[in-house]
Design a protein around this motif. Structure first.
Motif, short mmCIF file in Angstrom:
data_model
loop_
_atom_site.label_atom_id
_atom_site.label_comp_id
_atom_site.label_asym_id
_atom_site.label_seq_id
_atom_site.Cartn_x
_atom_site.Cartn_y
_atom_site.Cartn_z
N SER A 184 39.68 45.04 39.08
CA SER A 184 39.44 44.49 37.65
C SER A 184 38.02 43.94 37.55
CB SER A 184 40.25 43.42 37.44
OG SER A 184 40.10 42.14 38.34
N THR A 241 34.98 44.71 36.16
CA THR A 241 34.49 44.57 35.01
C THR A 241 35.55 44.09 33.87
OG1 THR A 241 35.22 46.91 34.36
CG2 THR A 241 33.16 46.48 35.32
N LYS A 242 36.69 43.71 34.31
CA LYS A 242 37.69 43.17 33.43
C LYS A 242 37.96 41.67 33.45
CE LYS A 242 39.15 47.52 31.23
NZ LYS A 242 37.57 48.06 31.73
N HIS A 263 33.88 52.38 39.69
CA HIS A 263 33.48 51.41 38.81
C HIS A 263 31.80 51.86 38.50
CE1 HIS A 263 36.64 48.71 37.73
NE2 HIS A 263 36.87 48.67 39.01
#
Lengths: 191, 218
Positions: free
Chosen positions: B151, B153-154, B216
């Motif tokens: 995760s 970038t989340k 990513h």
């Protein structure tokens, strides 16, 4: 790929979410040549540079590089640790002992800033610290994405002179810039 | 860039970011000090409840220690430079996790053994729990790093949620180890079991994490 070429791109294409950024993009670059990638915002200049570096894969086409090509890249991100001093950032790059460091620091007006935390430097000064890496590495090919943004006229001229010197010494250069540079280069426009 | 320079770099970055390593250690101390105050202070109650609280707090603290572990390098462009330098990204991930373990996991393991001495008044159980804590902190670090990479970038919450079920078997083994220490039976068997888990994931997960980070970046 011809042996005299540093890098060659054949029919490169990139699409994101089915939207095509560019298609059939081809070029080749020999030692001592410069390529200026032009285009409007969002035309894919930065993506193209990232594809040439090997960070982003292209949707189509291929990039050929000379065997054991050493290249340096400076993108929109400076790769600096803002909570560390300039000195620490230089040591992170393993360049603390480089023989040309002292003279470059004084040339870039950074000698007095060595122990300043990077977060306390201006945008332009941060850019200069990032450029140190480019200045100090003996790359065969230099890829720069908007390197002149944030630089004052002295630093702009200094960078241009440095790049011309590198070209003269046989390096290749690929860059994007909205600011006129005066560097003799082939122009390619992405639309 | 050799391994020593990479290790030195990671140490410099972590040491200069005081809150990244001191924060988890302070929170661990706070839990360990606060927990005896919240139960009736008979020595039996204290020692019965000590191990579960110790293991859960280590889990939470390791979760905190890995929050945003790759985010900074991703956002400032360091990872891009690393990728084009043709150096091994999985080696970098391994060294980064190792340095976090050295500066956060090892002190917490030492403190855990020390607090065990306070709770159980028993040096031999402290000596037995120390290696288990060293291994457990490393395993938790690796697992939460895996979640963080997923995760990247989340936000770290999503990754933690995904990873949490993976930590449950380790907690179960630690629970068994707790019983083994109390009754002094099969201690080494359980220690070898969690060491076995660590020996599998210590090299496999950095390779997986580096692949995820690369995706990513693309």
């Amino acid at each position: 790929m011809e042996s005299s070429y540093l890098i060659e791109a054949n029919n490169l294409a990139y699409k994101i979410n089915e939207v095509k950024l560019f298609t059939n993009f081809s070029f080749s670059l020999k030692a001592g040549e410069a390529l200026h990638i032009k285009g409007s915002n969002g035309s894919g200049k930065s993506t193209l540079i990232r594809i040439l570096c090997g960070i982003t894969p292209s949707s189509k086409g291929k990039v050929y590089k000379k065997d054991e090509l050493v290249f340096s890249y400076l993108g929109h991100k400076n790769a600096l640790k803002t909570y560390l001093s300039v000195r620490d950032n230089i040591s992170l790059l393993g360049l603390s002992d480089h023989e040309g460091l002292e003279s470059l620091l004084s040339l870039l007006d950074l000698s007095e800033k060595l122990d300043v935390i990077v977060a306390n430097l201006s945008f332009g000064q941060q850019k200069k610290v990032a450029l140190l890496r480019i200045f100090l590495t003996g790359a065969d090919l230099i890829l720069l994405d908007e390197p002149f943004v944030g630089l004052d006229s002295n630093s702009h001229d200094l960078l241009c002179k440095f790049l011309e010197k590198k070209l003269h010494a046989g390096s290749g250069l690929i860059y994007t810039s909205h600011i006129p540079t005066g560097i003799r280069s082939k122009d390619i426009t992405l639309d | 860039m050799n391994i020593l320079l990479l290790l030195k770099n990671e140490a410099l970055k972590l040491v200069k970011k005081t809150r990244a390593w001191l924060g988890p250690i302070l929170i661990f101390i706070l839990i360990m000090v606060a927990f005896p105050l919240t139960i009736e202070l008979t020595s039996n109650n204290l020692s019965d409840a000590f191990y579960p609280v110790l293991f859960i707090s280590i889990l939470l603290v390791m979760m905190l220690a890995t929050e945003g572990i790759f985010l900074e390098d991703y956002e400032d462009g360091t990872l891009e430079l690393f990728l084009i330098s043709k150096k091994s990204l999985s080696q970098w991930v391994f060294l980064k996790i190792f340095m976090h373990w050295l500066l956060i996991g090892v002190p917490i393991s030492l403190l855990g053994a020390f607090f065990n001495l306070g709770a159980n008044n028993d040096l031999s159980s402290s000596l037995m729990i120390f290696p288990a804590l060293l291994i457990a902190t490393y395993i938790f670090l690796i697992l939460f790093c895996f979640g963080n990479s997923l995760s990247l970038t989340k936000g770290s919450a999503l990754g933690t949620l995904i990873t949490l079920p993976l930590t449950l078997p380790i907690l179960v083994i630690l629970g068994k180890l707790n019983t083994a220490i109390i009754f002094n039976i099969n201690y080494f068997e359980f220690l070898i079991l969690i060491f076995g888990v660590l020996s599998i994931i210590i090299f496999a997960f950095p390779a997986i994490i580096s692949r995820i980070i690369k995706t990513h970046l693309e």
